[in-house]
Scaffold this motif. Sequence first.
Motif, PDB file in Angstrom:
ATOM      1  N   GLY A  23     -44.771   5.856   5.402  1.00 20.90           N
ATOM      2  CA  GLY A  23     -43.480   5.450   5.562  1.00 20.90           C
ATOM      3  C   GLY A  23     -43.076   4.586   4.426  1.00 20.90           C
ATOM      4  O   GLY A  23     -41.862   4.629   4.333  1.00 20.90           O
ATOM      5  N   LEU A  24     -43.788   3.477   4.486  1.00 18.21           N
ATOM      6  CA  LEU A  24     -43.325   2.462   3.711  1.00 18.21           C
ATOM      7  C   LEU A  24     -43.373   2.635   2.147  1.00 18.21           C
ATOM      8  O   LEU A  24     -42.915   1.942   1.524  1.00 18.21           O
ATOM      9  CB  LEU A  24     -44.292   0.913   3.950  1.00 18.21           C
ATOM     10  CG  LEU A  24     -44.049   0.771   5.434  1.00 18.21           C
ATOM     11  CD1 LEU A  24     -45.155  -0.469   5.971  1.00 18.21           C
ATOM     12  CD2 LEU A  24     -42.770  -0.048   5.587  1.00 18.21           C
ATOM     13  N   GLN A  25     -44.069   3.586   1.766  1.00 15.41           N
ATOM     14  CA  GLN A  25     -44.142   3.709  -0.029  1.00 15.41           C
ATOM     15  C   GLN A  25     -42.833   4.318  -0.374  1.00 15.41           C
ATOM     16  O   GLN A  25     -42.183   4.836   0.160  1.00 15.41           O
ATOM     17  CB  GLN A  25     -45.136   4.937  -0.188  1.00 15.41           C
ATOM     18  CG  GLN A  25     -45.239   6.361   0.310  1.00 15.41           C
ATOM     19  CD  GLN A  25     -43.785   7.071  -0.041  1.00 15.41           C
ATOM     20  OE1 GLN A  25     -43.645   7.004  -1.469  1.00 15.41           O
ATOM     21  NE2 GLN A  25     -43.404   7.797   0.671  1.00 15.41           N
ATOM     22  N   ASN A  26     -42.659   3.767  -1.525  1.00 18.91           N
ATOM     23  CA  ASN A  26     -41.219   4.077  -2.026  1.00 18.91           C
ATOM     24  C   ASN A  26     -41.022   5.043  -3.230  1.00 18.91           C
ATOM     25  O   ASN A  26     -40.052   4.992  -3.809  1.00 18.91           O
ATOM     26  CB  ASN A  26     -40.363   2.593  -2.408  1.00 18.91           C
ATOM     27  CG  ASN A  26     -41.215   1.868  -3.582  1.00 18.91           C
ATOM     28  OD1 ASN A  26     -41.968   2.699  -4.181  1.00 18.91           O
ATOM     29  ND2 ASN A  26     -41.140   0.608  -3.771  1.00 18.91           N
ATOM     30  N   GLN A  27     -41.857   5.983  -3.285  1.00 18.10           N
ATOM     31  CA  GLN A  27     -41.984   6.783  -4.336  1.00 18.10           C
ATOM     32  C   GLN A  27     -41.065   8.232  -4.160  1.00 18.10           C
ATOM     33  O   GLN A  27     -40.347   8.539  -4.871  1.00 18.10           O
ATOM     34  CB  GLN A  27     -43.454   7.192  -4.714  1.00 18.10           C
ATOM     35  CG  GLN A  27     -44.042   6.075  -5.575  1.00 18.10           C
ATOM     36  CD  GLN A  27     -43.609   5.813  -7.014  1.00 18.10           C
ATOM     37  OE1 GLN A  27     -43.735   6.543  -7.765  1.00 18.10           O
ATOM     38  NE2 GLN A  27     -43.142   4.265  -6.962  1.00 18.10           N
ATOM     39  N   GLU A  28     -41.448   8.362  -2.660  1.00 16.00           N
ATOM     40  CA  GLU A  28     -40.855   9.840  -2.370  1.00 16.00           C
ATOM     41  C   GLU A  28     -40.339   9.579  -0.951  1.00 16.00           C
ATOM     42  O   GLU A  28     -40.943   9.406   0.147  1.00 16.00           O
ATOM     43  CB  GLU A  28     -42.265  10.816  -2.371  1.00 16.00           C
ATOM     44  CG  GLU A  28     -41.680  12.142  -1.821  1.00 16.00           C
ATOM     45  CD  GLU A  28     -40.584  12.936  -2.509  1.00 16.00           C
ATOM     46  OE1 GLU A  28     -39.379  12.714  -2.124  1.00 16.00           O
ATOM     47  OE2 GLU A  28     -40.841  13.584  -3.608  1.00 16.00           O
ATOM     48  N   LEU A  29     -38.811   9.784  -0.914  1.00  9.78           N
ATOM     49  CA  LEU A  29     -38.266   9.323   0.150  1.00  9.78           C
ATOM     50  C   LEU A  29     -38.485  10.512   1.409  1.00  9.78           C
ATOM     51  O   LEU A  29     -38.658  10.234   2.730  1.00  9.78           O
ATOM     52  CB  LEU A  29     -36.538   9.593   0.017  1.00  9.78           C
ATOM     53  CG  LEU A  29     -35.735   9.326   1.244  1.00  9.78           C
ATOM     54  CD1 LEU A  29     -36.076   8.030   1.797  1.00  9.78           C
ATOM     55  CD2 LEU A  29     -34.251   9.462   0.819  1.00  9.78           C
TER      56      LEU A  29
END
Length: 1646
Positions: free
Chosen positions: A887-893
């Motif tokens: 959830g927190l990764q910002n690569q792929e919404l």
Amino acid sequence: MSTTSPEAVKKLLENMQTDLRSLSMECKKKFPPVKEAAESGIVKIKTIAARNTDILAALKENSSEVVQPFLMGCGTKEPKITQLCLAAIQRLMSHEVVSEAAAGNIINMLWQLMENGLEELKLLQTVLVLLTTNTVVHDEVLSKAIVLCFRLHFTKDNITNNTAAATVRQVVTVVFERMVAEDEKFKGMAEQPPAVQGNSNRRSVSTLRPSAKDAYMLFQDLCQLVNADAPYWLVGMTEMTRTFGLELLESVLNDFPGVFLQHQEFSFLLKERVCPLVIKLFSPNIKFRQGSSSSAASPAPVEKPYFPICMRLLRVVSVLIKHFYSLLVTECEIFLSLLVKFLDGEKPQWLRAVAVESVHRLCVQPHLLRSFCQSYDMKQHSTKVFRDIVNALGSFIQSLFIVPSVGNASSTNTPTGGSASSAQASAQGGTGATGGSGGLTTQAAFEYRGTWIPLMTVSVQGSAKATYLEMLDKVEPPSIPEGYAMSVAFSALLDLVRGITSMIERELAKEEEEAAARVGSEPAASAQKPHQVWEEMVSACWCGLLAALSLLLDASTDETATESILKAELTMASLCGRLGLVTPRDAFITAICKASLPPHYALTVLSSNAANLSSKSQCLCVRVSLSVLVCGCLSLLHLVWILGLKPGVGGALKPGRAVEGPSTVLTTAVMTDLPVISSILSRLFESSQYLDDVSLHHLINALCSLSMEAMEMAYGNNKEPSLFAVAKLLETGLVNMDRIEILWRPLTAHLLEVCQHPNARMREWGAEAVTSLIKAGLAYKHDPPLSQNQRLQLLLLNPLKELSNILHADIRQKQLECVLQILQSQGDSLGPGWPLVLGVIGAIRNDQGESLIRTAFQCLQLVVTDFLPTMPCTCLQIVVDVAGSFGLQNQELNISLTSIGLLWNISDYFFQRGEIITEELEKEEAVLLKQSRENGEPLNRPFHPAPPFDCLWLCLYAKLGELCVDPRPAVRKSAGQTMFSTIAAHGTLLQQATWHIVVWKVLFHLLDCVRKSSTTADKEKIESGGGNILIHHSRDTAEKQWAETWVLTLAGVARIFNTRRYLLQQLGDFFNAWEVLLDHIQSAALSKNNEVSLAALKSFQEILQLVTPVKDTDKPDALGAMDIPPVLMDPLTASGPGRPLPRSDSLAERLAQRYGAQPPPPPPGEEQDDSALWWSAWSTWYRTGIECTRPPSGGTDKLAFVPSQPFLTALIQIFPALYQHIAGGFSMEDLRKLGVILHGAVSVPISSDASPFILPSYTEAVLTSLQEAVLTALDVLQKAICVGPETLQVMYPAIFEQLLQFVEFSCKPPQYGKMETKHVANAKYNQAEWVALNYVPFAERSLEEVVDLYHKTACHKAVINEKVLQSIIKTLRMPLGLKYACPAESTWKLAVSSLLKVLSIGLPVARQQASSGKFDTMWPELANAFEDFLFTKSTPPDNLSIQEFQKNESIDVEVVQLISTEILPYANFIPKEFVGQIMAMLNKGSIHSQSSSFTEAEIDIRMREEFSKVCFETLLQFSFSNKASTPQEGYISRMALSVLLQRAQDVLRRYVEDERLSGRCPLPRQQVTEIIFVLKAVSTLMDSLKKTQPENVDGNTWAQVIALYPTLVECITCSSPEVSSALKEALGPFKDLMQPPVSKVQNGES
């Protein structure tokens, strides 16, 4: 109809008689003998007909006599007669009534005609009819007939020639057909003694039957003629051509082979005559050399080969070989050798072409070829004919490449030269220079050392369709298109191979079947014989074939050709193999292998610029060679490297993509064939499973060192690395899976090194190998199985974990794909491997790129959907953490959003399997506690004191909480919804103590973070969300996006407080929590963001809907009783994304029992004191209201914040709900606070952008929802006061005051600070920044409320004491005074009607209370109000219609009537000044004008005639009533009367004068109106005087009235009809004054 039927016979007789008559007629004059013969013929026929029954037989007997007249007729040589006779003769023939003698006569007669050159076509026809209809003609007669046809063939006339040629052919056929028929007839009878061998008598063959004899003689003579000798039988021939003779010979040999094979006489002819003849005729061709002749156009030397003869000879030879090979073994040997010679390069081009076509004809007959082999090649001292044919074909092909094509050299004879050849080419099915599809295709061809030879389609495979052998009409040799000979030779080769192999294969198969059938019986000795033939055939032809095919393979540029050649080589190789012929087999294989590598490629040298392997041929060759060759490891490596094979799944080599750069480049054509090669390579390594352990280790080590070399070579070199070793390591590992432990460590250790190699291809295949091995290892059925062998399972999974340490993205991608596949196939049986697998999935970082994260996430999705139940419960927390990290990764919404969905699914799983998880976790917890006690360390677990299952939930909530403040709005939104849904759905499972953590550590912590982020968020506009996604304007700044989050969070927390109130109230610090929540609501409500503020109020509404958690039944529904509209908001449904929630009680109860019961609910009747909560809420509400309705202090600051209408509406709507909770302690002070807020809220203007949506159009009288809410709030209060105790009633005046303030808005809208607002009526929306609301409907509704309320409360002490009535009148004075100047017309009308209603209630009260003096100040107000209204200063609008005006006037009249009914009758209870004011007013009204003269402007105000009349009547009524209590009043009325009468007199006089002066011109309208009014006033006065008691009328008045009479009479002359009718009404009443003079007067005067 058959020729023998009676009708036919009758017809024949008739026709004959007719013919004879005609003949007799024709010959009457010139040829009397013929005439006589004809007539006697008629008699003869009649006689025959009369005497015989079988007429036809009789006719035949006498045919010589019957025919005689006709023959004589022909003898006349007259064309007409001749034609007639021939027709008649033909008729007789066709009925078969011609005897042999007659036939002879006929033929003689025809011969004469032929010699005279008469009727040639008719002659031929007659001969044909004669020979085909019957068999009476034999021997000399037959030969004479045949010669006749031959002679006609050589006339000057073309048509005759052709017809004769056809006739000859047919006649020859007929002769042989007769013989065949004869043989059939005599078949069954005893055979005649065989002919004596060596019979050389050519004249007569005594042993033959008649037809056979004819045939024999004919054939023999044909041979003589072709040989240019004199014929024996065909006497009388004058000339003959060889070509025609050869054609006839060929057709006989071809059509009747049986004749020659069955009859020795004929066989003898073949041997003795035909063969020598052919050989002799061939001689010029044999001797001729291409080079020796000059190709000049001079007449050719005698011995030059002649195309027509040569070509026909070859046709004859083909037939001889085909049909009579068995008879003519030796001769055929000669023929075949000749054929071979004709293929020589020195022979003319056309001769070679025709020879090749002939050879092709032989090649498609494998059985014939076998016979050659048996008859010649296998005999000693015999020519090796079969071998020679094959070799000749080969050398022919070679010669075509060596000698430059002289195809057109021979075409110099044809005038058109080259074009003839191309025309020729297109004649062969359009496959010449222009390709099959119109020249767009590249032409198939052979190219060798600069010689380019196109390849044509010459015939269908397996059939030899010749072109040049069929050119029977050509005399000159044709030009041969380039490539034709090559194409035929190529087809011949392929057909040869195909024929031989398929024949031998078939026979081998048959032999094997027989052998299988014969198992048990003795082996057949004869089986050797066919084998010898086959071996001989193969050994005879392989050298030539190999040489030719190799050359063609080198030269081929066409895929299909290449493929055919390779197929031929391969079938030959396999045939040799089956026959055990080692040398030829190896030779073919070697050839294929040689072709498979690029030219000059040395295996030992790996030059950096590898050859460009583009021709498909080489691939085909590789495929073929691999199927038989297995070389050493290294050379395999080289082959693989050249071919550019890349390892594929499981280490098998597959065709790879062509890689740019100086490496092998393959065309796409090649790709399709590589899989086969790779599968063959794989078989080699599969055999490693048969090695022992030590050897296997050696193999692995060897491959590893080979791989190390390849790795070193690939360093710093972007050339394609060699993957051979890696692929084969993998393959070896896979086939030895049963003993994998032995080689696992060295194998995977090396492959992990490969995975770190900088060359992408290298490491990619390292990873491929590792992952394939791991997958295979887990899938393999080990013994014991993995589930019982945890050590092996972890050993297998370990390299997977090691891969996480490698930074290359492509390796991680492979690793994750592997995890995905492991999950799909072995997910159920991972057990202790789960933490390891989850660790791999969770090892993602933001810098790793989308695709990696996406793959990892697929794995996680699979875990959550399918495998939660199969993993140990201790891993669940890891799953929550991993999902959170996605959830927190910002690569792929999208992944972030989906992972939040997964957290919801996980929560669902926890919920459904609560008990099982709890048990497992507690067991685990017990073990851990024990360990920690032994070690003396505290238990290290997040949220430790809470029970382990609750800790799992708290971890989940904490993760969601982190996601709720993610920088991306979509993630925040989704996380928020999920979090609150989970708490709502599954919160019941938590222990009470855990709720404390949830409220303070999770919810309020989240609220703080969100509030902080929202207030500090950036207000910069975000242009667009990545790419082409448009952002709605309500979300185009970070601040607006955070606002949404704030809204969600606040609503969620409020909902939890609402739904879980009962639970939370038992926590002890609920009041603190409540205060904190209210503080959050207030700060949100005061946020400058409309969305947040509005949502805050919705949350406020929600928590106010709480019902005290006591027994609901006892408590009356206060809201219901007060008729309060429900709060305008949908109740929020609490359920998670996409699924209805199960009832959670049962599980919760079970868990509650497990942890000891929760505190019991309070005993009935013991109310929990909530008032503190509600008053706290009231003060929050008040603070919020004051803050948001306070006008901005600055001047005309454009940026001033003005709260929105929906917000204010919601704020005011909260009050009723709140009030029901605080009604008990609500004081005047609170009411005052409320008033301030209500007034402030209503005063707030609307921004001009929003106005079209909120404001009704100006014409509609509709309240905005805010105004409705304000009135509702007051309504709630007044209803509460109404049903409440006495003490509350002091609040009435305050409510009146509030409402009256609102009423004033109708004329004087409120100001909001110093802000400039424009009234909506005259504001174009785009000019004004702020638009004031349309307050008219609101003020009017308030006014109605006032009237209603006053109606209810007029007698209340407080209402009387506070002078409410006076306030009402004072307030109404403004709209009444403005009248037409009011913003809305409805306002003053409503004001009047309200005033009338209020007075009708209030005046009686005022009269009662007159003594108390509480109403004293009211009267002057009322008088002023009347005055302002009835004599308004505002002018009516121009567009007012008459009807409207009259309506308005009637309102004025109503007011006067009220005065006359409610005020004047009670004058003694009313202050005198007031009555005086009223009288003055009526007076003013009746006079109708303030000045003595009308000005135009005043007249423009239409005269209120009705009003004046009523005023006047009221005034009169009051004046003449005896109640005039004071002299002053009487005086006023009298004075008023005299003024009126005086004015009437003036007006009338002036009118009469003006009328005279104006002549015919009409007077101005206003003057006419004025006079009419005066006249009406007079009539009204007369009526009033009549009604009044005479004593009440002053005498002076009478005198003035009577004085008017003469003036009235003067007016009679006027021209206006309106004036006339008014005058009539005025004069009418005067009749009552007309009476006789009183007597005393008479007496006195007379």
